[in-house]
Design a protein around this motif. Structure first.
Motif, PDB file in Angstrom:
ATOM      1  N   GLN A 227       0.795  -1.207   0.043  1.00  0.00           N
ATOM      2  CA  GLN A 227      -0.007   0.014   0.043  1.00  0.00           C
ATOM      3  C   GLN A 227       0.788   1.337  -0.071  1.00  0.00           C
ATOM      4  N   ILE A 230       1.598   1.730  -3.831  1.00  0.00           N
ATOM      5  CA  ILE A 230       0.497   2.491  -4.318  1.00  0.00           C
ATOM      6  C   ILE A 230       0.333   3.948  -3.951  1.00  0.00           C
ATOM      7  N   TYR A 240      -0.278  -3.727  -7.287  1.00  0.00           N
ATOM      8  CA  TYR A 240      -1.668  -4.173  -7.298  1.00  0.00           C
ATOM      9  C   TYR A 240      -1.671  -5.757  -7.568  1.00  0.00           C
ATOM     10  N   ARG A 241      -0.666  -6.139  -8.409  1.00  0.00           N
ATOM     11  CA  ARG A 241      -1.035  -7.814  -8.618  1.00  0.00           C
ATOM     12  C   ARG A 241      -0.559  -8.377  -7.412  1.00  0.00           C
ATOM     13  N   GLY A 244      -2.913  -8.137  -4.675  1.00  0.00           N
ATOM     14  CA  GLY A 244      -4.044  -9.091  -5.162  1.00  0.00           C
ATOM     15  C   GLY A 244      -3.914 -10.567  -4.643  1.00  0.00           C
ATOM     16  N   ASN A 266      -7.879  -6.033  -6.791  1.00  0.00           N
ATOM     17  CA  ASN A 266      -6.584  -5.325  -6.904  1.00  0.00           C
ATOM     18  C   ASN A 266      -6.026  -5.963  -8.169  1.00  0.00           C
ATOM     19  N   TYR A 267      -6.256  -7.501  -8.296  1.00  0.00           N
ATOM     20  CA  TYR A 267      -5.647  -7.918  -9.760  1.00  0.00           C
ATOM     21  C   TYR A 267      -6.249  -7.309 -10.904  1.00  0.00           C
ATOM     22  N   LYS A 269      -7.175  -4.205 -11.166  1.00  0.00           N
ATOM     23  CA  LYS A 269      -6.421  -2.898 -11.396  1.00  0.00           C
ATOM     24  C   LYS A 269      -5.217  -3.341 -12.001  1.00  0.00           C
ATOM     25  N   TYR A 270      -4.294  -4.228 -11.620  1.00  0.00           N
ATOM     26  CA  TYR A 270      -3.143  -4.462 -12.021  1.00  0.00           C
ATOM     27  C   TYR A 270      -3.400  -4.760 -13.903  1.00  0.00           C
TER      28      TYR A 270
END
Length: 572
Positions: A227, A230, A240-241, A244, A266-267, A269-270
């Motif tokens: 985090q 990010i 993000y990966r 996730g 989150n994945y 988003k990746y």
């Protein structure tokens, strides 16, 4: 023609500004590669190759993009042009060597690496990139290729020695990677932390630290690290990966569905932040499989466009088949898995799950023999798939093909004697042998009692593993009844009938629910003592009537036992 001083000054400024733009563009392209924005990086590097055709660094980085996206032949072509355009630059020879490694040609790779060292033996970059090439064999979507850690570390260590002033964070990053890929997280942590000292804006080192926390199951610590990345750069996709994957793994240690949902979020988003390269989509599909989001997995797998001759086409067919089966689309699963096996020519790349899903699809299609072959292969590769063998065994059991069922249960037990479902395997294995013998005996086929011995062993295992499985004692008694000498019975079944009675009568409600089975046990014991101890036989028959008042065997035998001796003799 007269040229003004002002014009000269302006032209020089343009030249200098253009040089700065090109230099910055190469740096931006490298950042795009690190952020896994391969299409963006490719576009920038193609422009650089066109405008600065003699700079080997541009060719090298473009070739790396092709390697990362699975286009080895295209990469090799670019590296070859780079060697021609900038023959004194060692990097493109290293690129050719990396392509060789990915093509499983280690000898050719070494030849190219040796040529590169001859050109740049005093340049730390030469050894750094060779080391990275050896590490690049690690592919998340490929369970076969493995890094050469020995050669990787030797070259990266040499690069570290030549970079004596520790000015390049990439050296520490590569060193950390070499240890992290070996799961030596303690050794990797130091180099990764040094990256921040040299380059505070580096995102990948901190992302890797978060990943290591995840692998150590220190989920809150890993979450914080990722985090933080990010927060510093909301557009850095790899963070993000990893976040996730962290949430998915975290959710597996509890019933936290919210974390599993956050993992998928989150994945996604990746994927959105990267350019959806084939490699990232393949990794996304693997993530969706383990997240058990089979509906989305099937949708993603169905939309990916892969050239028919690409080795990745088989991987996509695999994911289509796995997801179709999990979505209960069994005919489609069989079609997709058949397609996968047609596409995948390298046997070493076939996974246990591939055989498993093909076999289970065949089982659903009624192709029991083929299913057995493929599921057996799945079990050979991974014993935890033994429960699928049990599925086949149960299908034969339900079809009353008890001999075949017993044999397959034997395989399931051998593959996974104490794992999930093993209790049922022992139980039904015993019953299959019992019914096989009983059927053949009734048909006067004179069967041997070898199967009954195996049945007794299996049902004994059930009573050992689950002592409160009441029926197991009754079945063991029935099995031993058949094992006993028919003409001169030794009472082999008696101890197990007694154990069944003892277990069931401990609780009145259990005894009430098992009246007929109790009656069977009492009848069998009474029958054994009928000629040996009449009073004991009467005791058992009376208990049988109490347990099951509607039974007919015990009353009839009691009537015989209570008849006057003379009448009994005359009747005889």
């Amino acid at each position: 023609m007269k040229i003004s001083k002002k014009a000269i000054t302006l032209n020089v400024g343009l030249v200098l500004m253009g040089s700065a733009v090109f230099a910055q563009s190469l740096s931006d392209a490298k950042k795009a590669i690190d952020a896994e924005q391969y299409q963006k990086a490719s576009s920038m590097l193609k422009s650089l190759v066109s405008s600065k055709a003699s700079d080997g660094d541009n060719y090298y980085n473009l070739g790396l993009v092709y390697l990362k996206t699975g286009y080895i032949d295209s990469a090799r072509a670019v590296f070859t042009k780079g060697v021609t355009a900038d023959p004194k630059n060692a990097l493109n020879l290293i690129g050719l060597g990396e392509a060789d490694l990915l093509s499983n040609n280690a000898a050719s790779a070494k030849t190219n690496f040796d040529k590169a060292i001859e050109l740049g033996k005093k340049d730390y970059q030469t050894y750094l990139q060779i080391g990275r090439a050896y590490l690049a064999q690690d592919k998340p979507s490929d369970d076969v290729s493995k890094p050469d850690f020995t050669n990787a570390l030797a070259n990266i260590t040499k690069a570290d020695e030549l970079d004596s002033k520790d000015k390049d964070a990439d050296v520490f990053l590569a060193l950390g990677d070499a240890y992290a890929l070996q799961k030596k997280n303690s050794e990797a942590l130091g180099p990764y932390m040094r990256v921040n000292d040299v380059d505070p804006n580096n995102r990948r080192a901190k992302t890797q630290i978060g990943k290591m926390y995840k692998e150590s199951r220190a989920f809150p610590e890993g979450e914080k690290e990722l985090q933080d990345v990010i927060a510093a750069d909301p557009n850095y996709g790899p963070a993000y990966r990893e976040l996730g994957e962290l949430y998915l793994q975290w959710s597996n240690f509890g019933a936290d569905k919210e974390k599993a949902a956050k993992g998928i979020e989150n994945y996604k988003k990746y994927i959105d932040l990267t350019d959806k390269s084939l490699e990232s989509q393949l990794r996304y599909m693997t993530f969706l499989f383990y997240a058990k989001d089979f509906k989305t997995l099937q949708q993603v797998a169905s939309t990916i466009q892969v050239p028919a001759n690409s080795p990745k086409a088989a991987v996509v067919a695999r994911m289509k088949g796995w997801s179709a089966y999990e979505n209960a689309q069994y005919p489609q699963a069989l079609t997709d898995m058949t397609d996968f096996f047609a596409k995948e020519k390298d046997q070493s790349r076939i996974l246990a799950n591939d055989y498993l899903y093909l076999g289970k699809s065949q089982l659903r299609a009624g192709q029991d023999s083929l299913a057995l072959v493929n599921i057996s292969k799945a079990v050979e590769k991974d014993s935890t798939n033994a429960d699928a063998l049990a599925e086949i065994a149960k299908s034969y059991f339900d079809a009353k093909k008890y001999d075949k069922s017993a044999q397959i249960y034997e395989k399931a037990i051998k593959a996974n004697p104490n794992g999930k479902g093993s209790l049922y395997n022992y139980y039904y294995n015993a019953l299959a042998y019992y019914f096989d013998y009983a059927g053949k005996y009734s048909a006067k086929q004179n069967p041997t009692k070898d199967g009954l011995v195996k049945a007794d062993s299996s049902i004994a295992k059930v009573t050992q593993l689950a002592p409160d499985t009441y029926d197991a004692y009754l079945w063991r008694a029935r099995i031993n009844n058949l094992m006993d000498d028919e003409k001169d019975p030794k009472g082999l079944a008696n101890p197990f009938f007694e154990q069944f009675i003892q277990k069931v009568t401990e609780k009145p409600e259990v005894a009430s629910a098992n009246g007929k089975k109790l009656s069977e046990a009492y009848d069998s014991l009474g029958g054994f003592y009928y000629y040996k101890d009449k009073e004991k036989a009467k005791e058992y028959f009376n208990k049988s009537i109490a347990a099951n008042p509607t039974g007919t065997f015990a009353p009839a035998k009691l009537k015989e036992l209570n008849a006057p001796a003379a009448a009994t003799k005359g009747k005889k």
